[in-house]
Write a protein that holds these residues in place. Structure first.
Motif, PDB file in Angstrom:
ATOM      1  N   GLY A   1      30.118 -33.630  -2.631  1.00  0.00           N
ATOM      2  CA  GLY A   1      29.926 -32.551  -1.671  1.00  0.00           C
ATOM      3  C   GLY A   1      30.553 -32.898  -0.343  1.00  0.00           C
ATOM      4  O   GLY A   1      31.468 -33.730  -0.268  1.00  0.00           O
ATOM      5  N   GLN A   2      30.059 -32.266   0.696  1.00  0.00           N
ATOM      6  CA  GLN A   2      30.541 -32.537   2.042  1.00  0.00           C
ATOM      7  C   GLN A   2      30.216 -33.980   2.433  1.00  0.00           C
ATOM      8  O   GLN A   2      29.185 -34.517   2.032  1.00  0.00           O
ATOM      9  CB  GLN A   2      29.911 -31.568   3.045  1.00  0.00           C
ATOM     10  N   VAL A   3      31.093 -34.586   3.218  1.00  0.00           N
ATOM     11  CA  VAL A   3      30.966 -35.995   3.571  1.00  0.00           C
ATOM     12  C   VAL A   3      29.579 -36.329   4.125  1.00  0.00           C
ATOM     13  O   VAL A   3      28.925 -37.265   3.672  1.00  0.00           O
ATOM     14  CB  VAL A   3      32.075 -36.422   4.557  1.00  0.00           C
ATOM     15  N   SER A   4      29.116 -35.564   5.098  1.00  0.00           N
ATOM     16  CA  SER A   4      27.824 -35.883   5.722  1.00  0.00           C
ATOM     17  C   SER A   4      26.669 -35.742   4.747  1.00  0.00           C
ATOM     18  O   SER A   4      25.735 -36.557   4.755  1.00  0.00           O
ATOM     19  CB  SER A   4      27.591 -35.013   6.960  1.00  0.00           C
TER      20      SER A   4
ATOM     21  N   VAL B   1      23.995 -31.527  -2.200  1.00  0.00           N
ATOM     22  CA  VAL B   1      25.062 -32.172  -2.960  1.00  0.00           C
ATOM     23  C   VAL B   1      25.063 -31.636  -4.383  1.00  0.00           C
ATOM     24  O   VAL B   1      24.048 -31.102  -4.853  1.00  0.00           O
ATOM     25  CB  VAL B   1      24.896 -33.716  -2.986  1.00  0.00           C
TER      26      VAL B   1
ATOM     27  N   MET C   1      38.011 -28.502   4.092  1.00  0.00           N
ATOM     28  CA  MET C   1      36.709 -28.849   3.574  1.00  0.00           C
ATOM     29  C   MET C   1      36.755 -30.252   2.975  1.00  0.00           C
ATOM     30  O   MET C   1      37.324 -30.463   1.915  1.00  0.00           O
ATOM     31  CB  MET C   1      36.319 -27.838   2.496  1.00  0.00           C
ATOM     32  N   GLU C   2      36.212 -31.218   3.653  1.00  0.00           N
ATOM     33  CA  GLU C   2      36.223 -32.590   3.177  1.00  0.00           C
ATOM     34  C   GLU C   2      35.222 -32.765   2.048  1.00  0.00           C
ATOM     35  O   GLU C   2      34.109 -32.269   2.106  1.00  0.00           O
ATOM     36  CB  GLU C   2      35.884 -33.546   4.309  1.00  0.00           C
ATOM     37  N   LYS C   3      35.628 -33.498   1.038  1.00  0.00           N
ATOM     38  CA  LYS C   3      34.763 -33.796  -0.094  1.00  0.00           C
ATOM     39  C   LYS C   3      34.525 -35.287  -0.155  1.00  0.00           C
ATOM     40  O   LYS C   3      35.363 -36.081   0.242  1.00  0.00           O
ATOM     41  CB  LYS C   3      35.424 -33.360  -1.404  1.00  0.00           C
TER      42      LYS C   3
ATOM     43  N   PRO D   1      34.332 -41.234   1.034  1.00  0.00           N
ATOM     44  CA  PRO D   1      34.650 -40.019   1.788  1.00  0.00           C
ATOM     45  C   PRO D   1      36.089 -39.588   1.507  1.00  0.00           C
ATOM     46  O   PRO D   1      36.918 -40.410   1.118  1.00  0.00           O
ATOM     47  CB  PRO D   1      34.483 -40.454   3.243  1.00  0.00           C
ATOM     48  N   ASN D   2      36.362 -38.324   1.689  1.00  0.00           N
ATOM     49  CA  ASN D   2      37.722 -37.784   1.534  1.00  0.00           C
ATOM     50  C   ASN D   2      38.328 -38.110   0.182  1.00  0.00           C
ATOM     51  O   ASN D   2      39.474 -38.536   0.080  1.00  0.00           O
ATOM     52  CB  ASN D   2      38.622 -38.276   2.673  1.00  0.00           C
TER      53      ASN D   2
END
Length: 182
Positions: free
Chosen positions: A48-51, A29, A1-3, A75-76
């Protein structure tokens, strides 16, 4: 799960609230921080998630326009950044100490992420803007060579943006000083 994290700094408090609202409405987010900072700015940090964070950041730039003085999309993000931002990091043993101070919260978050990815250090805390004349800082601990490497990396990130105030390494800090971090 990328943050991911996005940080927006507005020179308008009123527009800052509007930006925060638009970010939350545009994507799923989490709002980590939304508050005034000195001198009369407004700082927003979402994660939250990258996108989703990228969508929220883009929306913030559209709504904020000329009122945005600084921003960052990361990102990440390293997990320690999020816990240090909320001052919930449990560092049991502070060995050597590094502190990086800047004139911008977005640059400090980016630098803290780079520092913890560059060396085997633990983030102690990240403080953003409030009550410090819009300055922000973070602190790390670890073995002296790792702390020096982390601080040098972070210093480069902030200095490249022209926002570095100071970066220091303190070898074996006095136990009286360590009580400040307890």
């Amino acid at each position: 799960m990328e943050k991911a994290l996005a940080t927006i700094e507005s020179i308008s408090v009123a527009r800052g609230y509007q930006i925060a609202d638009s970010m939350l409405k545009s994507a799923s987010v989490s709002l980590y921080y939304a508050s005034t900072t000195c001198p009369g700015k407004f700082l927003i940090i979402v994660g939250g998630q990258v996108s989703a964070v990228k969508t929220a950041a883009n929306r913030a730039l559209d709504v904020g326009k000329e009122m945005i003085v600084d921003y960052m999309f990361l990102p990440n993000v390293h997990p320690q950044v999020i816990s240090a931002l909320s001052c919930s990091t449990e560092v049991k043993d502070i060995r050597d100490l590094g502190i990086v101070e800047a004139m911008s919260a977005p640059s400090v978050l980016e630098a803290a992420d780079a520092a913890v990815k560059a060396a085997k250090v633990d983030l102690i805390e990240i403080r953003v803007g409030k009550g410090m004349g819009s300055k922000s800082f973070f602190s790390v601990t670890g073995e002296i060579s790792d702390v020096k490497n982390a601080v040098k990396t972070a210093e480069g990130v902030v200095a490249s943006r022209g926002l570095l105030v100071e970066a220091v390494v303190i070898s074996r800090p006095h136990k009286g000083l360590l009580e400040v971090f307890a």
